[in-house]
Design an enzyme around this catalytic site. Sequence first.
Site, PDB file in Angstrom:
ATOM      1  N   ASP A 264      40.297  33.593  40.709  1.00 57.28           N
ATOM      2  CA  ASP A 264      40.974  32.354  40.303  1.00 57.28           C
ATOM      3  C   ASP A 264      41.894  31.972  41.456  1.00 57.28           C
ATOM      4  OD1 ASP A 264      42.284  30.229  38.843  1.00 57.28           O
ATOM      5  OD2 ASP A 264      41.603  31.169  37.005  1.00 57.28           O
ATOM      6  N   HIS A 287      40.046  30.311  43.746  1.00 56.49           N
ATOM      7  CA  HIS A 287      40.110  28.863  43.536  1.00 56.49           C
ATOM      8  C   HIS A 287      41.055  28.191  44.528  1.00 56.49           C
ATOM      9  CE1 HIS A 287      38.725  29.189  39.023  1.00 56.49           C
ATOM     10  NE2 HIS A 287      37.842  29.651  39.880  1.00 56.49           N
TER      11      HIS A 287
END
Length: 458
Positions: A264, A287
């Site tokens: 993430d 991310h």
Amino acid sequence: MRFQLTTLFAVASATVAVASPTWAALAAWAKGPGGQPAPLHTSTRPSISCQPHHPSQPPPSPPPRNRVCYVESHNDGVTDDSTYILNALHSCNNGGHVVFAEGLKYTIGTALDLTFLEHIDIDIQSYIQFTNDTTYWQANSFKFIFQNVTSFFKLGGNDVNIYGGGTIDGNGQVWYDLYAANIYTLRPVLIGIDGLHNSILSDLVLRYSPEYYHFVANATNVIFDNINIAGHSTSINVAKNTDGWDTYRSSGLVIQNSVINNGDDCVSFKPNSTDILVQNLWCNGSHGISVGSLGQYKGEYDIVQNVYVFNVSMHNTTDGGRIKVWPNTPSAVSGDLQGGGGSGMVKNITYDTMLIDNVDYAIEVDQCYGQSNLTLCLEFPSPLTITDVLFKNFNGKTSKKYQPEIGTFACSSATVCNNIVASGINVVSPNGTNLAYCLNVPQADLDVTCTTEYLGFN
Ligand SMILES: *[C@@H]1O[C@H](CO)[C@@H](O)[C@H](O)[C@H]1NC(C)=O
Ligand SMILES: *[C@@H]1O[C@H](CO)[C@@H](O)[C@H](O)[C@H]1NC(C)=O
Ligand SMILES: *[C@@H]1O[C@H](CO)[C@@H](O)[C@H](O)[C@H]1NC(C)=O
Ligand SMILES: *[C@@H]1O[C@H](CO)[C@@H](O)[C@H](O)[C@H]1NC(C)=O
Ligand SMILES: *[C@@H]1O[C@H](CO)[C@@H](O)[C@H](O)[C@H]1NC(C)=O
Ligand SMILES: *[C@@H]1O[C@H](CO)[C@@H](O)[C@H](O)[C@H]1NC(C)=O
Ligand SMILES: *[C@@H]1O[C@H](CO)[C@@H](O)[C@H](O)[C@H]1NC(C)=O
Ligand SMILES: *[C@@H]1O[C@H](CO)[C@@H](O)[C@H](O)[C@H]1NC(C)=O
Ligand SMILES: *[C@@H]1O[C@H](CO)[C@@H](O)[C@H](O)[C@H]1NC(C)=O
Ligand SMILES: *[C@@H]1O[C@H](CO)[C@@H](O)[C@H](O)[C@H]1NC(C)=O
């Protein structure tokens, strides 16, 4: 008098006095490989500098500590060592050096409130693992309220130095599997910080966090240096929401010289993160580095200001530099991640020097986070302003996902976005194009070729 479980060495003079007995586990451990005693030792506190960019305050450099406490261990990988840990931390608080001794294995099965720490060095030379008792942890972990964050332990206080080269393991697999079965599982973050000041965490290996690796709340003047993060799932259930760092209600943080392999955000600046320097990171599979998400909670005012992100190498990620803001209408990323309607401001954010390698969007500014219906998002523009944002010196190649576009600059209205600039963007998609979706951001400010073809948000 209570039996003292912690060995105290008084090092005020040249002599070292053993103030309490040693115990079975330490004695067993002391017979190192080949039967030779492996001497107990302290690590030298690393000297940390912030280069090439400097934070507004110099790194804390407290005086040497005056005594040593070795943490006892059952050393069986099962029995809870929390009492031993608390004893050592209390004994050596206010001026001491606590050692998780090399060669020992420590197990933590109790939620530990470590917000009392003051003037202490914590030397993690060995391996610490949290138990896999998901029922206990969900009932007893610390609640941070924001985004349902919980943690195994809560670290806070003043003048805390943590280092030593050891490993902290969150035993994440059982959580990855449980979350796949029930998204309302409360997965603890590995390092939960609440109210930590003038402190440094360095030279640590972090593995298999159930959720975020660090949640940093209410912190000021804290440096993270040389942190190595990794952890993947060995089952079909992906390790989700394993952000490297999430910062919240904090200022004066530095995150640098670290390697992050996760699933993430590599680093994410949540509400009220100010004066933050991030430099020299290598991120893989994440991310990207995100401002936000912001504006999730109606009635709240979120600020992210004065952030400098320098020299990040971004591999196999969904984003490079990202700003994500919820729209002014109820929206959902998933059942356990919903929001919208909050206000606030993002101001003075610089992303300087980023290597883009197989990244879906090199740059993503998105004021419609969690809202797949763009029409609906534009009907209710965000009351959260984005001003003075600079993306510069981006180099490399994106993935095929949004080809021919390499980025997106999407503001929900022209009035809430001001001075968003991209310069020196030498990033192309696999077929050589450098298009970007632009909405309410002027082409003149962007060193990409704007298009109105919307291909989606991450
Ligand atoms: C949890 O840990 C215990 C002790 O190490 C082990 O016996 C058990 O198999 C583990 N359970 C799961 C579900 O991984
Ligand atoms: C941070 O500090 C505020 C104000 O003291 C407090 O209400 C809050 O519980 C603390 N922790 C978090 C995670 O916000
Ligand atoms: C952020 O700071 C602003 C201004 O001080 C304050 O109004 C707001 O409540 C804070 N938000 C959070 C989440 O702490
Ligand atoms: C950028 O970061 C890398 C580590 O990812 C480091 O090796 C390099 O020296 C840094 N460059 C500068 C200019 O600091
Ligand atoms: C980067 O992450 C991918 C999975 O996303 C993994 O296969 C690869 O080994 C990682 N690279 C390194 C150098 O760790
Ligand atoms: C913008 O933020 C940087 C730190 O990232 C700081 O040095 C600079 O003073 C800030 N600029 C303004 C105008 O506040
Ligand atoms: C990116 O991921 C691919 C496969 O998932 C892997 O082969 C490659 O090594 C990764 N890149 C880096 C820099 O680790
Ligand atoms: C977490 O937060 C969401 C809102 O984003 C809420 O709907 C949900 O019930 C909360 N609790 C859990 C356990 O996920
Ligand atoms: C998107 O929102 C608009 C405006 O509310 C609505 O008319 C439209 O039906 C929505 N589209 C979808 C696919 O839900
Ligand atoms: C690049 O790829 C996209 C779709 O993947 C295609 O629409 C576009 O024409 C291609 N452009 C070039 C210059 O090859």
